[in-house]
Design a protein around this motif. Structure first.
Motif, PDB file in Angstrom:
ATOM      1  N   GLU A 169     -22.459  -3.868 -10.649  1.00 33.67           N
ATOM      2  CA  GLU A 169     -23.884  -3.668 -10.466  1.00 33.67           C
ATOM      3  C   GLU A 169     -24.226  -3.739  -8.986  1.00 33.67           C
ATOM      4  O   GLU A 169     -23.475  -4.288  -8.170  1.00 33.67           O
ATOM      5  CB  GLU A 169     -24.670  -4.740 -11.238  1.00 33.67           C
ATOM      6  N   GLN A 170     -25.400  -3.194  -8.639  1.00 34.77           N
ATOM      7  CA  GLN A 170     -25.776  -3.113  -7.240  1.00 34.77           C
ATOM      8  C   GLN A 170     -25.969  -4.481  -6.600  1.00 34.77           C
ATOM      9  O   GLN A 170     -25.779  -4.647  -5.402  1.00 34.77           O
ATOM     10  CB  GLN A 170     -27.044  -2.273  -7.085  1.00 34.77           C
ATOM     11  N   ASP A 171     -26.355  -5.487  -7.377  1.00 35.92           N
ATOM     12  CA  ASP A 171     -26.548  -6.813  -6.793  1.00 35.92           C
ATOM     13  C   ASP A 171     -25.248  -7.586  -6.661  1.00 35.92           C
ATOM     14  O   ASP A 171     -25.230  -8.723  -6.180  1.00 35.92           O
ATOM     15  CB  ASP A 171     -27.549  -7.625  -7.620  1.00 35.92           C
ATOM     16  N   ASN A 172     -24.120  -6.978  -7.119  1.00 33.49           N
ATOM     17  CA  ASN A 172     -22.787  -7.579  -7.008  1.00 33.49           C
ATOM     18  C   ASN A 172     -22.658  -8.899  -7.765  1.00 33.49           C
ATOM     19  O   ASN A 172     -21.768  -9.693  -7.484  1.00 33.49           O
ATOM     20  CB  ASN A 172     -22.392  -7.805  -5.543  1.00 33.49           C
ATOM     21  N   GLU A 173     -23.520  -9.135  -8.734  1.00 35.29           N
ATOM     22  CA  GLU A 173     -23.439 -10.364  -9.511  1.00 35.29           C
ATOM     23  C   GLU A 173     -22.986 -10.116 -10.946  1.00 35.29           C
ATOM     24  O   GLU A 173     -22.563 -11.042 -11.633  1.00 35.29           O
ATOM     25  CB  GLU A 173     -24.796 -11.071  -9.523  1.00 35.29           C
ATOM     26  N   LEU A 174     -23.075  -8.885 -11.397  1.00 30.59           N
ATOM     27  CA  LEU A 174     -22.653  -8.538 -12.747  1.00 30.59           C
ATOM     28  C   LEU A 174     -21.601  -7.435 -12.689  1.00 30.59           C
ATOM     29  O   LEU A 174     -21.710  -6.500 -11.888  1.00 30.59           O
ATOM     30  CB  LEU A 174     -23.840  -8.070 -13.593  1.00 30.59           C
ATOM     31  N   VAL A 175     -20.601  -7.559 -13.524  1.00 32.53           N
ATOM     32  CA  VAL A 175     -19.562  -6.544 -13.650  1.00 32.53           C
ATOM     33  C   VAL A 175     -19.535  -6.101 -15.109  1.00 32.53           C
ATOM     34  O   VAL A 175     -19.300  -6.908 -16.003  1.00 32.53           O
ATOM     35  CB  VAL A 175     -18.186  -7.080 -13.219  1.00 32.53           C
ATOM     36  N   GLU A 176     -19.805  -4.820 -15.336  1.00 28.62           N
ATOM     37  CA  GLU A 176     -19.810  -4.288 -16.683  1.00 28.62           C
ATOM     38  C   GLU A 176     -18.454  -3.667 -16.996  1.00 28.62           C
ATOM     39  O   GLU A 176     -17.862  -2.994 -16.158  1.00 28.62           O
ATOM     40  CB  GLU A 176     -20.909  -3.231 -16.847  1.00 28.62           C
ATOM     41  N   MET A 177     -17.983  -3.887 -18.221  1.00 26.93           N
ATOM     42  CA  MET A 177     -16.729  -3.293 -18.685  1.00 26.93           C
ATOM     43  C   MET A 177     -17.059  -2.295 -19.779  1.00 26.93           C
ATOM     44  O   MET A 177     -17.526  -2.657 -20.853  1.00 26.93           O
ATOM     45  CB  MET A 177     -15.771  -4.375 -19.188  1.00 26.93           C
ATOM     46  N   TRP A 178     -16.831  -1.004 -19.460  1.00 26.13           N
ATOM     47  CA  TRP A 178     -17.088   0.076 -20.397  1.00 26.13           C
ATOM     48  C   TRP A 178     -15.756   0.585 -20.940  1.00 26.13           C
ATOM     49  O   TRP A 178     -14.782   0.730 -20.200  1.00 26.13           O
ATOM     50  CB  TRP A 178     -17.831   1.215 -19.704  1.00 26.13           C
ATOM     51  N   MET A 179     -15.726   0.895 -22.245  1.00 25.93           N
ATOM     52  CA  MET A 179     -14.499   1.340 -22.886  1.00 25.93           C
ATOM     53  C   MET A 179     -14.756   2.665 -23.602  1.00 25.93           C
ATOM     54  O   MET A 179     -15.861   2.929 -24.098  1.00 25.93           O
ATOM     55  CB  MET A 179     -14.020   0.305 -23.912  1.00 25.93           C
ATOM     56  N   CYS A 180     -13.718   3.515 -23.646  1.00 27.69           N
ATOM     57  CA  CYS A 180     -13.780   4.738 -24.444  1.00 27.69           C
ATOM     58  C   CYS A 180     -12.380   5.059 -24.939  1.00 27.69           C
ATOM     59  O   CYS A 180     -11.393   4.559 -24.400  1.00 27.69           O
ATOM     60  CB  CYS A 180     -14.390   5.897 -23.662  1.00 27.69           C
ATOM     61  N   ASP A 181     -12.294   5.909 -25.970  1.00 29.31           N
ATOM     62  CA  ASP A 181     -10.986   6.234 -26.552  1.00 29.31           C
ATOM     63  C   ASP A 181     -10.720   7.721 -26.599  1.00 29.31           C
ATOM     64  O   ASP A 181      -9.829   8.181 -27.331  1.00 29.31           O
ATOM     65  CB  ASP A 181     -10.873   5.640 -27.958  1.00 29.31           C
ATOM     66  N   ASP A 182     -11.465   8.530 -25.814  1.00 28.78           N
ATOM     67  CA  ASP A 182     -11.269   9.974 -25.833  1.00 28.78           C
ATOM     68  C   ASP A 182     -11.510  10.520 -24.433  1.00 28.78           C
ATOM     69  O   ASP A 182     -12.482  10.149 -23.777  1.00 28.78           O
ATOM     70  CB  ASP A 182     -12.243  10.622 -26.822  1.00 28.78           C
ATOM     71  N   VAL A 183     -10.614  11.395 -23.977  1.00 28.93           N
ATOM     72  CA  VAL A 183     -10.789  11.989 -22.653  1.00 28.93           C
ATOM     73  C   VAL A 183     -11.561  13.299 -22.712  1.00 28.93           C
ATOM     74  O   VAL A 183     -12.194  13.703 -21.730  1.00 28.93           O
ATOM     75  CB  VAL A 183      -9.424  12.228 -21.969  1.00 28.93           C
ATOM     76  N   GLU A 184     -11.505  13.994 -23.849  1.00 34.48           N
ATOM     77  CA  GLU A 184     -12.201  15.268 -23.972  1.00 34.48           C
ATOM     78  C   GLU A 184     -13.707  15.068 -24.110  1.00 34.48           C
ATOM     79  O   GLU A 184     -14.499  15.699 -23.412  1.00 34.48           O
ATOM     80  CB  GLU A 184     -11.659  16.046 -25.182  1.00 34.48           C
ATOM     81  N   LYS A 185     -14.090  14.214 -25.028  1.00 31.75           N
ATOM     82  CA  LYS A 185     -15.507  13.916 -25.259  1.00 31.75           C
ATOM     83  C   LYS A 185     -15.688  12.406 -25.265  1.00 31.75           C
ATOM     84  O   LYS A 185     -15.836  11.784 -26.315  1.00 31.75           O
ATOM     85  CB  LYS A 185     -15.991  14.526 -26.575  1.00 31.75           C
ATOM     86  N   PRO A 186     -15.651  11.803 -24.086  1.00 31.02           N
ATOM     87  CA  PRO A 186     -15.705  10.338 -24.023  1.00 31.02           C
ATOM     88  C   PRO A 186     -17.059   9.791 -24.475  1.00 31.02           C
ATOM     89  O   PRO A 186     -18.117  10.256 -24.039  1.00 31.02           O
ATOM     90  CB  PRO A 186     -15.461  10.052 -22.540  1.00 31.02           C
ATOM     91  N   ARG A 187     -17.001   8.832 -25.364  1.00 38.38           N
ATOM     92  CA  ARG A 187     -18.197   8.096 -25.782  1.00 38.38           C
ATOM     93  C   ARG A 187     -17.995   6.646 -25.339  1.00 38.38           C
ATOM     94  O   ARG A 187     -17.226   5.909 -25.937  1.00 38.38           O
ATOM     95  CB  ARG A 187     -18.407   8.204 -27.290  1.00 38.38           C
TER      96      ARG A 187
END
Length: 208
Positions: free
Chosen positions: A94-112
């Motif tokens: 995040e821009q304030d450098n206090e939060l780190v988000e972990m995003w996950m996906c299982d498809d490279v063609e149509k990532p959700r």
């Protein structure tokens, strides 16, 4: 982009098309489901980066993998990609450098993308976290120059794994352990799983 396929090619050959976007230097591609994925060098673009650069090993075609909806958009220099337990993980600062988000996906063609975890970074910690591996309820991160840290998903707390600057080595002249006392500018940690599957004669490629 040049490709060399062991058992097929006799020399390096250029791909039919060249990468449409520049990628960050000195950062390795992440292999995920038959594709190599790079982080685009945002600083060398006039417009915002459209996502991550993807190269399919099957047909040797470049494409763009759309990013998650990190508000307002991912900070590509600080973001990190890794494959964890069969999923692609993006660590987004995040821009304030206090939060780190972990995003996950299982498809490279149509990532959700699914925002799986939010890591609270204390004020004395650098937000530069690179996921290395996941074990049970813990994720191991490489952090900045010297540290690896484990993050407990249940307690949401960090713990040190080791500090590279404190590693000792065996001095053959004295026969004793001692600190290396060297200036460390960079180190890397990669997960390693030994394979007992023999390599085939064809089908493997090297990239430059």
């Amino acid at each position: 982009m040049e490709v060399f396929t062991i058992g097929t090619d006799r020399h390096w050959r250029e791909t039919a098309t060249q990468p449409p976007y520049p990628v960050l230097p000195r950062r390795s591609a992440t292999f995920f489901k038959g594709s190599l994925i790079w982080t685009v060098d945002q600083d060398n673009l006039a417009d915002p980066a459209p996502g991550f650069l993807r190269f399919s090993l099957e047909n040797e075609v470049f494409g763009v993998m759309s990013p998650p909806p990190c508000p307002p958009r991912p900070e590509y220099t600080m973001s990190r990609l890794a494959e964890l337990r069969g999923e692609l993980c993006l660590v987004c600062v995040e821009q304030d450098n206090e939060l780190v988000e972990m995003w996950m996906c299982d498809d490279v063609e149509k990532p959700r993308w699914d925002q799986r975890h939010t890591v609270i970074v204390s004020t004395f910690m650098s937000p530069d976290l690179y996921p290395i591996a996941a074990f049970d309820d813990e994720i191991v991160f490489k952090q900045w120059k010297y540290h690896t840290r484990r993050y407990d998903l249940k307690t949401e707390a960090f713990g040190d794994v080791f500090r590279l600057e404190n590693l000792k080595y065996h001095n053959p002249s004295t026969g004793m352990l001692g600190y290396q006392r060297r200036f460390l500018s960079y180190f890397d940690v990669i997960p390693y799983v030994p394979s007992i599957i023999p390599l085939p004669k064809e089908g493997f490629s090297y990239f430059d």
